[in-house]
Design a protein around this motif. Structure first.
Motif, PDB file in Angstrom:
ATOM      1  N   ASN A 617       0.836  -1.185   0.000  1.00  0.00           N
ATOM      2  CA  ASN A 617       0.000   0.000   0.000  1.00  0.00           C
ATOM      3  C   ASN A 617       0.871   1.235   0.000  1.00  0.00           C
ATOM      4  OD1 ASN A 617      -1.648   2.065   0.415  1.00  0.00           O
ATOM      5  ND2 ASN A 617      -2.287   1.492   2.457  1.00  0.00           N
ATOM      6  N   CYS A 618       0.846   2.005  -1.035  1.00  0.00           N
ATOM      7  CA  CYS A 618       1.819   3.055  -1.228  1.00  0.00           C
ATOM      8  C   CYS A 618       1.251   4.409  -0.979  1.00  0.00           C
ATOM      9  CB  CYS A 618       2.375   2.968  -2.615  1.00  0.00           C
ATOM     10  SG  CYS A 618       3.324   1.489  -2.733  1.00  0.00           S
ATOM     11  N   GLY A 619       1.892   5.106  -0.096  1.00  0.00           N
ATOM     12  CA  GLY A 619       1.245   6.234   0.479  1.00  0.00           C
ATOM     13  C   GLY A 619       1.468   7.556  -0.167  1.00  0.00           C
ATOM     14  N   GLU A 620       2.274   7.667  -1.203  1.00  0.00           N
ATOM     15  CA  GLU A 620       2.350   8.974  -1.831  1.00  0.00           C
ATOM     16  C   GLU A 620       0.982   9.376  -2.324  1.00  0.00           C
ATOM     17  OE1 GLU A 620       2.439  11.900  -4.879  1.00  0.00           O
ATOM     18  OE2 GLU A 620       1.910   9.821  -5.066  1.00  0.00           O
ATOM     19  N   ARG A 621       0.130   8.361  -2.575  1.00  0.00           N
ATOM     20  CA  ARG A 621      -1.224   8.715  -2.936  1.00  0.00           C
ATOM     21  C   ARG A 621      -1.871   9.513  -1.813  1.00  0.00           C
ATOM     22  NH1 ARG A 621      -5.551   3.972  -1.954  1.00  0.00           N
ATOM     23  NH2 ARG A 621      -5.058   3.568   0.189  1.00  0.00           N
ATOM     24  N   ALA A 622      -1.427   9.285  -0.556  1.00  0.00           N
ATOM     25  CA  ALA A 622      -1.959  10.059   0.547  1.00  0.00           C
ATOM     26  C   ALA A 622      -1.621  11.528   0.373  1.00  0.00           C
ATOM     27  CB  ALA A 622      -1.406   9.542   1.882  1.00  0.00           C
ATOM     28  N   ALA A 623      -0.417  11.824  -0.125  1.00  0.00           N
ATOM     29  CA  ALA A 623      -0.060  13.213  -0.392  1.00  0.00           C
ATOM     30  C   ALA A 623      -1.018  13.811  -1.398  1.00  0.00           C
ATOM     31  CB  ALA A 623       1.385  13.292  -0.914  1.00  0.00           C
ATOM     32  N   TYR A 624      -1.366  13.032  -2.444  1.00  0.00           N
ATOM     33  CA  TYR A 624      -2.333  13.531  -3.421  1.00  0.00           C
ATOM     34  C   TYR A 624      -3.704  13.714  -2.777  1.00  0.00           C
ATOM     35  CZ  TYR A 624      -5.818  13.679  -7.038  1.00  0.00           C
ATOM     36  OH  TYR A 624      -6.904  14.057  -7.787  1.00  0.00           O
ATOM     37  N   VAL A 625      -4.129  12.744  -1.967  1.00  0.00           N
ATOM     38  CA  VAL A 625      -5.463  12.815  -1.377  1.00  0.00           C
ATOM     39  C   VAL A 625      -5.588  14.018  -0.437  1.00  0.00           C
ATOM     40  CG1 VAL A 625      -7.118  11.641   0.125  1.00  0.00           C
ATOM     41  CG2 VAL A 625      -5.925  10.368  -1.650  1.00  0.00           C
ATOM     42  N   TYR A 626      -4.529  14.342   0.301  1.00  0.00           N
ATOM     43  CA  TYR A 626      -4.591  15.529   1.163  1.00  0.00           C
ATOM     44  C   TYR A 626      -4.882  16.776   0.329  1.00  0.00           C
ATOM     45  CZ  TYR A 626      -2.584  12.887   5.088  1.00  0.00           C
ATOM     46  OH  TYR A 626      -2.369  11.987   6.095  1.00  0.00           O
ATOM     47  N   GLY A 627      -4.129  16.947  -0.753  1.00  0.00           N
ATOM     48  CA  GLY A 627      -4.336  18.127  -1.593  1.00  0.00           C
ATOM     49  C   GLY A 627      -5.702  18.135  -2.239  1.00  0.00           C
ATOM     50  N   MET A 628      -6.134  16.980  -2.729  1.00  0.00           N
ATOM     51  CA  MET A 628      -7.446  16.868  -3.355  1.00  0.00           C
ATOM     52  C   MET A 628      -8.552  17.193  -2.362  1.00  0.00           C
ATOM     53  SD  MET A 628     -10.169  14.505  -3.291  1.00  0.00           S
ATOM     54  CE  MET A 628      -9.427  12.924  -2.926  1.00  0.00           C
ATOM     55  N   ALA A 629      -8.452  16.669  -1.142  1.00  0.00           N
ATOM     56  CA  ALA A 629      -9.487  16.888  -0.142  1.00  0.00           C
ATOM     57  C   ALA A 629      -9.504  18.338   0.343  1.00  0.00           C
ATOM     58  CB  ALA A 629      -9.280  15.938   1.036  1.00  0.00           C
ATOM     59  N   GLU A 630      -8.329  18.956   0.428  1.00  0.00           N
ATOM     60  CA  GLU A 630      -8.290  20.378   0.792  1.00  0.00           C
ATOM     61  C   GLU A 630      -9.035  21.201  -0.263  1.00  0.00           C
ATOM     62  OE1 GLU A 630      -7.265  22.069   3.317  1.00  0.00           O
ATOM     63  OE2 GLU A 630      -5.604  21.053   4.342  1.00  0.00           O
ATOM     64  N   GLN A 631      -8.806  20.900  -1.522  1.00  0.00           N
ATOM     65  CA  GLN A 631      -9.502  21.615  -2.592  1.00  0.00           C
ATOM     66  C   GLN A 631     -11.006  21.335  -2.528  1.00  0.00           C
ATOM     67  OE1 GLN A 631      -7.757  21.269  -6.472  1.00  0.00           O
ATOM     68  NE2 GLN A 631      -9.584  21.958  -7.546  1.00  0.00           N
ATOM     69  N   ALA A 632     -11.363  20.087  -2.268  1.00  0.00           N
ATOM     70  CA  ALA A 632     -12.772  19.724  -2.172  1.00  0.00           C
ATOM     71  C   ALA A 632     -13.469  20.496  -1.056  1.00  0.00           C
ATOM     72  CB  ALA A 632     -12.905  18.228  -1.936  1.00  0.00           C
ATOM     73  N   ALA A 633     -12.783  20.658   0.076  1.00  0.00           N
ATOM     74  CA  ALA A 633     -13.385  21.389   1.192  1.00  0.00           C
ATOM     75  C   ALA A 633     -13.709  22.823   0.804  1.00  0.00           C
ATOM     76  CB  ALA A 633     -12.451  21.347   2.401  1.00  0.00           C
ATOM     77  N   ASP A 634     -12.817  23.462   0.085  1.00  0.00           N
ATOM     78  CA  ASP A 634     -13.087  24.836  -0.351  1.00  0.00           C
ATOM     79  C   ASP A 634     -14.198  24.890  -1.388  1.00  0.00           C
ATOM     80  OD1 ASP A 634     -11.438  26.133   1.370  1.00  0.00           O
ATOM     81  OD2 ASP A 634      -9.958  26.773  -0.115  1.00  0.00           O
ATOM     82  N   ILE A 635     -14.312  23.854  -2.216  1.00  0.00           N
ATOM     83  CA  ILE A 635     -15.434  23.794  -3.149  1.00  0.00           C
ATOM     84  C   ILE A 635     -16.751  23.706  -2.389  1.00  0.00           C
ATOM     85  CG2 ILE A 635     -16.579  22.295  -4.839  1.00  0.00           C
ATOM     86  CD1 ILE A 635     -13.828  21.656  -5.989  1.00  0.00           C
ATOM     87  N   ILE A 636     -16.801  22.842  -1.396  1.00  0.00           N
ATOM     88  CA  ILE A 636     -18.028  22.666  -0.611  1.00  0.00           C
ATOM     89  C   ILE A 636     -18.381  23.945   0.131  1.00  0.00           C
ATOM     90  CG2 ILE A 636     -19.074  21.369   1.283  1.00  0.00           C
ATOM     91  CD1 ILE A 636     -17.193  19.012   0.432  1.00  0.00           C
ATOM     92  N   LYS A 637     -17.364  24.635   0.645  1.00  0.00           N
ATOM     93  CA  LYS A 637     -17.609  25.888   1.376  1.00  0.00           C
ATOM     94  C   LYS A 637     -17.918  27.059   0.447  1.00  0.00           C
ATOM     95  CE  LYS A 637     -13.791  25.816   3.940  1.00  0.00           C
ATOM     96  NZ  LYS A 637     -12.831  26.177   5.026  1.00  0.00           N
ATOM     97  N   GLY A 638     -17.724  26.855  -0.860  1.00  0.00           N
ATOM     98  CA  GLY A 638     -17.997  27.919  -1.815  1.00  0.00           C
ATOM     99  C   GLY A 638     -16.876  28.916  -1.968  1.00  0.00           C
ATOM    100  N   VAL A 639     -15.689  28.564  -1.478  1.00  0.00           N
ATOM    101  CA  VAL A 639     -14.542  29.466  -1.590  1.00  0.00           C
ATOM    102  C   VAL A 639     -14.054  29.526  -3.030  1.00  0.00           C
ATOM    103  CG1 VAL A 639     -12.146  29.842  -0.857  1.00  0.00           C
ATOM    104  CG2 VAL A 639     -13.864  29.069   0.799  1.00  0.00           C
ATOM    105  N   ILE A 640     -14.115  28.404  -3.736  1.00  0.00           N
ATOM    106  CA  ILE A 640     -13.730  28.357  -5.148  1.00  0.00           C
ATOM    107  C   ILE A 640     -14.869  27.749  -5.965  1.00  0.00           C
ATOM    108  CG2 ILE A 640     -11.258  28.266  -4.778  1.00  0.00           C
ATOM    109  CD1 ILE A 640     -11.359  25.254  -5.086  1.00  0.00           C
TER     110      ILE A 640
END
Length: 640
Positions: A617-640
């Motif tokens: 199980n290779c975790g660099e994908r976790a680095a991608y998921v952190y960035g993706m989820a941060e962007q998703a949170a701002d989408i949900i909040k209407g920031v972007i």
């Protein structure tokens, strides 16, 4: 924040997040920054907050197949996909690691924290997703990170080069370079100090100063998600720690969600409205209501299953399972892509000169090392650093011809494909033609290969070879209307012959590394594949029998236009719904070429070699998921 079932059932929350894994905890933390909204996280697994097998550095791999910490989904058995000559012992009836418990897979991976190529991220936008590009992604990835630079003298000695501007400075996930190194990585300028990276350079891979800037074509030293001050794992639970004391955030564990509930009436524009979710706890069923949205963050294997159990999916499949169709969305559970790896191990000539994790298999050494760890010393501080990526034509003399033949075949068969898969393949062809890195090599200071077992008292270096841009596509679907039944995972590994050709050529290069100075000077012998594997036919057979999944499953809820096989739109809304989003790796429509953050190695006497090598199980994908989820949170909040 941990709440009892009685405190949440039949209540309503503005946001219900299904899954407290990597993405789910990021979104929960960011949404709850607004005290006017209420957020509930429902996690199927345990809290695991004080579990040292998770938090202690050097224990990566220990929780693979642990029933409390890993879903360990089984691939289809017998395989649903049949094709001639494939003897994949990992294919039918083998487990697929998938984190369970707060933090999800980020709590069981191998720490490496670096970035995918910018071109791979830009491909997401080019597939019809405005705003999902490298510039925006790297902004959000840095938001998740606090990078702790190494001491200048150590950085110079170990060749730990970096650009500070490429890293975050105040995010929840602490990153650094591993406190202990093996002794063969980084000291390549001195002929007596062996460097894997120099070997890669000798064979055509040039050093990369800092792969986090989006150009990792070459070799470099990777950072890891460990706090160097405490030597503890930095994982998604760090986002919960930031949210401590917020009364508007509730988390319930051991609460697997069965299905999303829908309101009797649709929205003004005719879309399904989620009214809440149904979940179980201690064998009893409960409901909780959503005022605004239901956010599915259950991972690329569970998220499509939950959608289908909720009546969102292919109507033909749902009908066979006896599930009433609410939205006919045939792409749910399709477009599955997975990184595949094979590993070669080499015995070291002078084991006393180098640090490896192999001695920890001895119970007495394990006791000694646990004492040293308490003093911030010893082998539990050791991780792997050396990573190299390249295109097939740079690794193999046959690469250019194989790629050209494959491109011709793909172009000739274009009319037979769906528009969505054709769009993906066009981008993959472009990567082949440009020489974008799709193959990866990771050096590991331990034994991790098969079929030949390690010998007691020996030390090994293992080179893990990974195919990052697969052409094969699999499926993951609900197998039953019963939420307790696991989904059917049919990954179609190597169904496209070019994937197998890529892996075979990569393994040839990997073996060549073991004979190339300066790395070859410290190697006593190749342990796996071993001297008995000589011909191309034998090598193909060895790859088929020993290659396996890296557990980077993606694509099951692809973010694509609906007419191209999409499940969610660029705002992460499930097509046909007014208020259901998906935020996890399942939305990734075309896999990224990324270094791994975890691989399964025997790091304690409690881990059997045979079990440890079943998956990775290779975790660099976790680095991608952190960035993706941060962007998703701002989408949900209407920031972007």
């Amino acid at each position: 924040m941990l709440a009892s079932v009685e405190n949440v059932t039949e209540r309503s929350f503005d946001y219900i997040i299904v899954g407290g894994g990597t993405a789910g905890l990021v979104v929960a933390s960011r949404l709850s920054e607004d005290p006017s909204v209420s957020v509930l996280v429902l996690e199927a697994g345990r809290a695991n907050l004080d579990d040292e097998s998770i938090t202690m550095s050097g224990t990566f791999g220990k929780n693979f197949f642990h029933p409390e910490n890993d879903w360990a989904f089984m691939t289809a058995s017998p395989p649903l996909t049949e094709f001639a000559g494939l003897e994949l012992n990992f294919y039918a009836g083998s487990p697929k690691a998938h984190g369970k418990g707060l933090g999800g897979t980020s709590g069981m991976n191998f720490y490496v924290f670096t970035q995918p190529p910018a071109e791979d991220i830009n491909a997401i936008e080019r597939l019809g997703n405005p705003g999902w590009n490298w510039d925006r992604y790297i902004h959000y990835s840095r938001k998740s990170e606090t990078f702790i630079p190494p001491d200048e003298s150590v950085a110079k000695t170990e060749r730990l080069e970096y650009d500070a501007e490429n890293h975050g400075t105040d995010g929840p996930i602490t990153t650094c370079y591993a406190p202990m190194t093996s002794g063969w990585e980084g000291l390549y300028q001195d002929a007596s100090q062996i460097s894997l990276l120099r070997s890669l350079g000798n064979l055509g891979l040039k050093p990369v100063k800092d792969a986090t800037k989006g150009d990792g074509n070459g070799s470099w030293m990777a950072t890891c998600s460990v706090d160097p001050h405490t030597n503890r794992r930095a994982y998604a639970v760090s986002y919960l720690n930031q949210a401590r004391g917020r009364r508007n955030l509730s988390v319930v564990v051991r609460a697997p969600v069965s299905r999303i509930l829908s309101a009797p009436e649709k929205s003004a524009d005719g879309k399904l409205v989620a009214s809440g979710v149904e979940f179980t706890h201690d064998g009893k069923s409960y409901r909780v209501l959503a005022n605004r949205e239901v956010i599915l963050s259950a991972g690329a294997i569970k998220s499509p299953q939950i959608l289908e159990l909720s009546g969102i999916g292919n109507k033909d499949l749902l009908s066979k399972l006896g599930i009433p169709t609410k939205i006919d969305l045939p792409s749910v559970g399709e477009n599955v892509q997975e990184h595949i790896f094979a590993a070669a191990s080499f015995e070291l000539k002078d084991p006393e000169k180098y640090n490896t994790l192999d001695p920890i298999a001895d119970p007495e050494v394990l006791k000694e090392q646990l004492k040293l760890y308490a003093e911030h010393k010893g082998l539990f501080l050791l991780s792997f650093l050396g990573i190299g990526t390249a295109s097939l034509d740079r690794l193999s003399p046959n690469g250019a011809a194989l790629s050209a033949a494959h491109i011709d075949k793909v172009k000739a068969q274009g009319a037979l494909r769906s528009p969505g898969l054709q769009a993906q393949y066009e981008l993959q062809i472009e990567k082949l033609e440009k020489g974008i890195a799709s193959m990866e090599l990771v050096s590991m200071p331990t034994f991790l290969s098969r079929p030949n077992p390690p010998e007691a008292g020996k030390k090994y270096i293992t080179i893990v070879s990974i195919m990052n841009h697969p052409w094969s596509r699999g499926t993951i679907h609900a197998a039953s209307a019963d939420p307790q039944s696991p989904p059917t995972v049919d990954p179609h590994y190597f169904e496209d012959e070019f994937d197998l050709q890529n892996m075979v050529e990569l393994v040839k290069f990997m073996r060549k590394l073991g004979k190339t100075a300066p790395l070859g000077d410290i190697i006593a012998r190749e342990h796996n594949p071993g001297a008995e594997v000589e011909t191309d036919e034998q090598l193909v057979s060895w790859v088929k029998k020993t290659a396996n999944s890296i557990a980077h499953t993606s694509g099951t809820c692809s973010m694509l236009p609906q007419d191209k096989g999409g499940v969610v739109d660029p705002r992460l809304k499930v097509y046909g719904t007014a208020n259901v989003r998906v935020v996890d790796l399942s939305i990734l429509p075309l896999h990224i070429g990324a270094p791994t953050q975890s691989a399964c190695v025997p790091l304690s006497s409690a881990i059997k070699i045979s079990e440890a090598m079943l998956t990775c199980n290779c975790g660099e994908r976790a680095a991608y998921v952190y960035g993706m989820a941060e962007q998703a949170a701002d989408i949900i909040k209407g920031v972007i």
